[in-house]
Write a protein that holds these residues in place. Structure first.
Motif, short mmCIF file in Angstrom:
data_model
loop_
_atom_site.label_atom_id
_atom_site.label_comp_id
_atom_site.label_asym_id
_atom_site.label_seq_id
_atom_site.Cartn_x
_atom_site.Cartn_y
_atom_site.Cartn_z
N GLN A 1 0.82 -1.21 0.00
CA GLN A 1 0.00 0.00 0.00
C GLN A 1 0.86 1.26 0.00
N GLY A 2 1.91 1.29 0.76
CA GLY A 2 2.77 2.47 0.84
C GLY A 2 3.65 2.68 -0.38
N ASN A 3 3.64 1.75 -1.33
CA ASN A 3 4.48 1.88 -2.52
C ASN A 3 3.68 1.98 -3.81
N ILE A 4 2.36 2.13 -3.73
CA ILE A 4 1.55 2.20 -4.95
C ILE A 4 2.00 3.37 -5.82
N ASP A 5 2.09 4.56 -5.24
CA ASP A 5 2.51 5.72 -6.03
C ASP A 5 3.92 5.53 -6.60
N GLY A 6 4.82 4.99 -5.81
CA GLY A 6 6.19 4.79 -6.28
C GLY A 6 6.26 3.83 -7.45
N TYR A 7 5.54 2.70 -7.34
CA TYR A 7 5.55 1.75 -8.44
C TYR A 7 4.86 2.33 -9.67
N ALA A 8 3.75 3.03 -9.46
CA ALA A 8 3.05 3.65 -10.59
C ALA A 8 3.95 4.67 -11.29
N ASN A 9 4.68 5.45 -10.54
CA ASN A 9 5.60 6.42 -11.15
C ASN A 9 6.68 5.71 -11.96
N THR A 10 7.16 4.58 -11.46
CA THR A 10 8.14 3.78 -12.22
C THR A 10 7.53 3.32 -13.53
N LEU A 11 6.29 2.87 -13.49
CA LEU A 11 5.63 2.41 -14.72
C LEU A 11 5.39 3.57 -15.67
N PHE A 12 4.97 4.72 -15.14
CA PHE A 12 4.70 5.88 -16.00
C PHE A 12 5.97 6.43 -16.65
N ALA A 13 7.13 6.03 -16.18
CA ALA A 13 8.38 6.45 -16.82
C ALA A 13 8.56 5.76 -18.18
N ARG A 14 7.78 4.72 -18.42
CA ARG A 14 7.82 4.00 -19.70
C ARG A 14 6.90 4.69 -20.71
N ASP A 15 7.36 4.80 -21.93
CA ASP A 15 6.55 5.44 -22.98
C ASP A 15 5.34 4.62 -23.39
N ASP A 16 5.38 3.30 -23.19
CA ASP A 16 4.28 2.45 -23.65
C ASP A 16 3.12 2.36 -22.66
N VAL A 17 3.22 2.99 -21.50
CA VAL A 17 2.18 2.92 -20.48
C VAL A 17 1.19 4.08 -20.68
N ALA A 18 -0.08 3.73 -20.91
CA ALA A 18 -1.13 4.74 -21.08
C ALA A 18 -1.85 5.00 -19.75
N TYR A 19 -2.08 3.96 -18.96
CA TYR A 19 -2.74 4.09 -17.67
C TYR A 19 -2.44 2.86 -16.84
N ILE A 20 -2.80 2.95 -15.57
CA ILE A 20 -2.53 1.87 -14.62
C ILE A 20 -3.80 1.58 -13.84
N ASP A 21 -4.13 0.31 -13.74
CA ASP A 21 -5.26 -0.10 -12.92
C ASP A 21 -4.76 -0.64 -11.59
N VAL A 22 -5.51 -0.33 -10.54
CA VAL A 22 -5.24 -0.87 -9.22
C VAL A 22 -6.42 -1.76 -8.86
N ARG A 23 -6.11 -2.98 -8.49
CA ARG A 23 -7.13 -3.98 -8.16
C ARG A 23 -6.85 -4.58 -6.79
N SER A 24 -7.84 -5.22 -6.25
CA SER A 24 -7.68 -5.94 -4.99
C SER A 24 -6.68 -7.08 -5.19
N ALA A 25 -5.73 -7.19 -4.29
CA ALA A 25 -4.77 -8.29 -4.35
C ALA A 25 -5.42 -9.60 -3.89
N ARG A 26 -6.53 -9.51 -3.18
CA ARG A 26 -7.20 -10.70 -2.66
C ARG A 26 -8.27 -11.24 -3.60
N ASN A 27 -9.05 -10.32 -4.20
CA ASN A 27 -10.20 -10.74 -5.00
C ASN A 27 -10.11 -10.32 -6.46
N ASN A 28 -9.09 -9.56 -6.82
CA ASN A 28 -8.85 -9.08 -8.19
C ASN A 28 -9.91 -8.10 -8.68
N CYS A 29 -10.73 -7.57 -7.79
CA CYS A 29 -11.75 -6.60 -8.19
C CYS A 29 -11.10 -5.27 -8.57
N PHE A 30 -11.59 -4.65 -9.64
CA PHE A 30 -11.12 -3.33 -10.06
C PHE A 30 -11.46 -2.32 -8.97
#
Length: 156
Positions: free
Chosen positions: A117-146
């Protein structure tokens, strides 16, 4: 980056009795106050409040990567999330599934990760550094719900 509420046209339609992603009306229930995150206000639905349970697909078109699943909405109108920072629904679990998508709405393989939970923004920022990333979805790690989608901040 900005976390987004679910599409407001869809939310209004569901609240007015329109069909969900499976063509069915939402089910009405009452929240027990635990683990019932509204995809509009991005807050947990308080105990005793009426809520809607429905199938949702956060993609415009049908395709193999257009996952659908159960989500909750406050039955009463609520204010769509529009604040900076991590929304409340991303502070109730120790970790979440975070994965990136390209402009073609396809998962970018190798980006999906169970993220503290404390690293969601950090990991998302790492992904957004890639040119091929348009958006990022966050889902439940337990139930996979959007839960929510995040997009890049607008360029200054």
């Amino acid at each position: 980056m900005k976390y987004q509420s679910y599409d407001q046209d869809f939310v209004r339609s569901i609240r007015a009795g329109g069909p969900d992603a499976n063509g069915m009306p939402a089910e009405r229930a009452f929240s027990d106050g635990e683990g019932k995150p509204c995809r509009c206000c991005l807050k947990n639905i308080p105990e005793g409040d009426a809520m809607l349970i429905l199938a949702a697909r956060p993609f415009e078109a049908l395709h193999p990567y257009a996952e659908s699943g159960p989500v909750f909405l406050c039955e009463a109108d609520c204010t769509p999330w529009n604040d900076d920072g991590l929304p409340p629904i991303l502070t109730t679990s120790p970790d979440y599934l975070v994965k990136a998508y390209g402009a073609d709405d396809r998962i970018i393989y190798g980006t999906g990760a169970i993220t503290a939970q404390g690293n969601i923004d950090g990991y998302a920022n790492t992904l957004f550094a890639r040119d091929d990333v348009a958006y990022i979805d966050v889902r439940s790690a337990r139930n996979n719900c959007f839960l929510t989608r995040t997009i890049r901040d607008a360029a200054p």
